[in-house]
Design a protein around this motif. Structure first.
Motif: not given
Length: 369
Positions: A328-345
């Motif tokens: 139940g704990a939350d983790v924050i991640v920072h990534r560059p814009p445009g770095s996520l693969p398609p369909g990640v929601v």
């Protein structure tokens, strides 16, 4: 930024300003800016520090030394310290020029000499256009700059800025930081900045002291505080680190394997005082975490921490991803814009991983209590 000189201008030796307040041991060199980042409320924090340095109240313990002289119990105005903060409003009946001229007049300078000095400080702070206006007609940034000019007109060895950026908009804050940096370069100004805002501490300080839980936890340059914090509190305050509870399984020199309460085993760099079996807090900054989004079904032997993506927020130059772990704990991640693969929601399962040197473990505060 000009390197400060070696000789200390201000030394605080075991200074305690109030019962339960932090003990401060630090030295400011000429031309240096040190920021004290106050994470505490009430008597445990730094609220009384500016008044103590100015001489309005006496310390509970310790000494204040300015240019080698003990000024702990010297009179106000004779300590080589000037403060700008809530206690130091401008005089409403006087113009900006008259406010800034006041310290020179109080020292016995002629009206002409005081006005000349005031004009110089007003010009250095970009206040020529409003020199003959009264405080109620000035903008918030102009009032702060006028107060700084008046403080500098008293020719202090150290200028103490007590939470002066509170309530200012972003543009005004940036402008004020820029002007203070120029003053430091031009005049070798020595600054002690007391603030509750990390961004203000980072903006111009040579070193930052993090104060929390009634203690000065660490005093160092920004890079050291972010990359090599002494404890989890500093890691979260300076690097927005995620904190995960775990148990040390094994140690090899300064490398630890940690069984996390959220499930899985993670590698991290260990505090030298830790031992196998200790309860710990693993700290990992958002930018150090690499999310992996497998296309197929998750397997138990996959590397990384099992998590589910909750949301993605675009912050301009970075994407903020919020994941939820199995506990139940939350983790924050920072990534560059445009770095996520398609369909990640939102709702997409993922594995979170980091290199061993990207995380640090410290003794758990839960254990310490």
């Amino acid at each position: 930024m000009k390197a400060p000189h070696d000789n200390p201008t201000l030394v605080l030796e075991g200074l305690v300003c109030s019962s339960g307040g932090p003990r401060l041991d630090l030295a400011l060199r000429a031309g240096e800016c040190v920021a004290l980042l106050d994470l505490d409320d009430g008597s445990q924090g730094l609220a009384p520090l500016a008044d103590t340095l100015a001489g309005h109240v006496s310390p509970v313990a310790g000494r204040i030394v300015v240019n080698g002289a003990d000024v702990t119990f010297d009179e106000i105005g004779r300590r080589g310290v000037a403060t700008v903060g809530r206690r130091d409003p401008l005089f409403p009946p006087l113009t900006a020029r008259e406010n800034v001229a006041f310290p020179a007049r109080a020292r016995g300078a002629s009206a002409k000499e005081a006005s000349r000095s005031a004009s110089e400080w007003l010009a250095l702070l970009g206040l020529e256009r409003v020199a003959d206006k009264r405080p109620e007609t000035l903008g918030a940034g102009e009032r702060i700059r006028t107060a700084i000019a008046r403080a500098l007109a008293s020719e202090p060895s150290v200028l103490v800025l007590d939470d002066i950026f509170v309530g200012l908009d972003g543009e005004t804050r940036r402008d004020l930081h820029h002007r203070l940096a120029r003053l430091r370069l031009a005049r070798g100004l020595t600054l002690l900045l007391i603030t509750r805002d990390r961004a203000d501490a980072l903006a111009g300080a040579n070193r930052i002291g993090v104060v929390a839980e009634g203690s000065l936890l660490q005093l160092a340059d920004a890079g050291t505080l972010i990359e090599r914090p002494h404890c989890a509190r500093v890691a979260t305050a300076m690097g927005d680190a995620n904190v995960l509870i775990g148990l040390i399984l094994s140690l090899d020199d300064d490398a630890a394997q940690v069984r996390l309460a959220a499930g899985g085993v993670a590698d991290a760099m260990a505090d030298p005082d830790l031992r196998e079996g200790d309860l710990v807090e693993l700290c990992v900054r958002p930018a150090q975490i690499a999310p992996m989004f497998p296309r197929g079904a998750m397997r138990d032997d996959d590397e990384g921490l099992l998590a589910t993506l909750q949301d993605v927020t675009h912050l301009g130059d970075v994407l903020r991803l919020r994941f939820r772990l199995e506990d139940g704990a939350d983790v924050i991640v920072h990534r560059p814009p445009g770095s996520l693969p398609p369909g990640v929601v939102a709702g997409r399962p993922a594995r979170l991983a980091w290199r061993p040197g990207g995380a640090l473990v410290f003794p758990s505060t839960t254990k310490q209590r």
